[in-house]
Design a protein around this motif. Structure first.
Motif, PDB file in Angstrom:
ATOM      1  N   SER A   1      41.824   0.390 -20.744  1.00  9.18           N
ATOM      2  CA  SER A   1      42.752  -0.829 -20.714  1.00  9.18           C
ATOM      3  C   SER A   1      44.196  -0.530 -20.618  1.00  9.18           C
ATOM      4  O   SER A   1      44.898  -0.756 -19.957  1.00  9.18           O
ATOM      5  CB  SER A   1      42.392  -1.721 -22.108  1.00  9.18           C
TER       6      SER A   1
ATOM      7  N   GLY B   1      32.465  -7.636 -11.253  1.00 10.67           N
ATOM      8  CA  GLY B   1      33.831  -7.805 -11.276  1.00 10.67           C
ATOM      9  C   GLY B   1      34.472  -7.997 -10.311  1.00 10.67           C
ATOM     10  O   GLY B   1      35.214  -9.120 -10.253  1.00 10.67           O
TER      11      GLY B   1
ATOM     12  N   MET C   1      35.875  -3.919 -15.059  1.00 11.00           N
ATOM     13  CA  MET C   1      36.990  -4.270 -14.547  1.00 11.00           C
ATOM     14  C   MET C   1      37.722  -3.267 -13.650  1.00 11.00           C
ATOM     15  O   MET C   1      38.467  -3.780 -12.880  1.00 11.00           O
ATOM     16  CB  MET C   1      38.005  -3.991 -16.129  1.00 11.00           C
TER      17      MET C   1
END
Length: 306
Positions: free
Chosen positions: A108, A207, A46
């Protein structure tokens, strides 16, 4: 027409397999050398996607964004290894799982705080936009072919790195007997940091490449992480060759299963039922393949430590 569609799905499966290889190669390197279960590997995927999207949007260059994805993911991996991971090497796997799961939450929420909850989008670079004709296929996206090519180059580069360089020799020795290479004067902490940064860079590259095919958003790494673990279980933990073979098996099985199963079930079931049942079975197919492999080869197809 059916043959053309089948060939297109075959290439889509190769492209998915290559992306999974980039994820699984770093993951299997980290586990093979360090013995570490790193659930935060998807978060580094990510990081690479967000770095590419942000830099590409700021500069207008996808290529600068791609370079930024490698640098940022490798730097994030090195920092995480230095601050957190190196305290876990002598702990049991449960501690490693809990700590790296906590890192997932930190990454996150950090990404949500920095970039918000709405997805970002990457444009395919003009050089790789459009489609090209292939034997049996009227037109196939050039960018997807480029991803397959990048995966092949990375696989060859990793082969050269592991088998032909001094760093590769130390990595192989670290997989076999880390205490011995430490006794011979190799700085094992530095080796671990380099391996972790390398694995993180590969995840970040995956990613960034996939970010141009789908949205870049918080939590995008976790579904891919699950597939990457399936890949290394099938291929054999600690084996780059196994990661490549396992990734291609998973990519082709998933893509062709979603394409073929509804059609095959449509021969014996009503169309609506065949579509529903076929989609459900296709979602389970890679796990069925994993179970079959483990039934006959409990250590995977190409275990590093046979």
């Amino acid at each position: 027409m059916i043959l053309s569609l089948a060939l297109e799905q075959l290439l889509n499966g190769l492209q998915l397999g290559v992306m999974l290889f980039l994820m699984a190669a770093g993951l299997t390197l980290i586990f093979g050398v360090m013995g570490l279960i790193n659930l935060a590997h998807g978060s580094l995927y990510m990081v690479g996607a967000f770095a590419c999207a942000v830099v590409a949007a700021a500069t207008g260059s996808f290529w600068l964004g791609l370079a930024a994805s490698l640098v940022c993911a490798a730097a994030a991996g090195a920092i995480v290894e230095f601050l957190v991971i190196r305290r876990l090497y002598d702990r049991d796997h449960l501690d490693q799982v809990l700590a790296t799961f906590a890192l997932i939450l930190i990454f996150s929420e950090g990404a949500r705080w920095l970039f918000g909850s709405f997805p970002l989008y990457l444009d395919i670079p003009p050089l790789l936009s459009g489609a090209v004709p292939l034997p049996g296929i009227e037109a196939y996206p050039l960018y997807r072919l480029a991803i397959i090519g990048v995966g092949a180059l990375v696989a060859f580069g990793l082969y050269l790195l592991i088998s032909k360089t001094r760093l590769g020799m130390r990595i192989r020795a670290g997989e076999s007997d880390r205490e011995m290479i430490a006794a011979l004067g190799v700085d094992i902490r530095t080796l671990y940091t380099v391996v972790f940064a390398l694995g993180s860079a590969l995840a970040g590259l995956a990613g960034a490449l996939v970010g141009a095919l789908q949205s870049v958003q918080v939590g995008m790494g976790e579904p891919v992480l699950i597939l990457a673990f399936v890949v290394i279980v099938i291929g054999g933990i600690g084996s780059i060759k196994g990661a490549l073979v396992g990734a291609l098996i998973v990519g082709l099985t998933d893509t062709l299963g979603r394409f073929l199963l509804p059609s095959l079930l449509g021969l014996i079931l009503p169309a609506s039922t065949a579509g529903t049942v076929g989609a459900s079975l296709a979602a389970m197919l890679i796990y069925i393949v994993m179970a079959l492999v483990l039934a006959f080869r409990p250590r995977g197809l190409f275990p590093a430590k046979a």
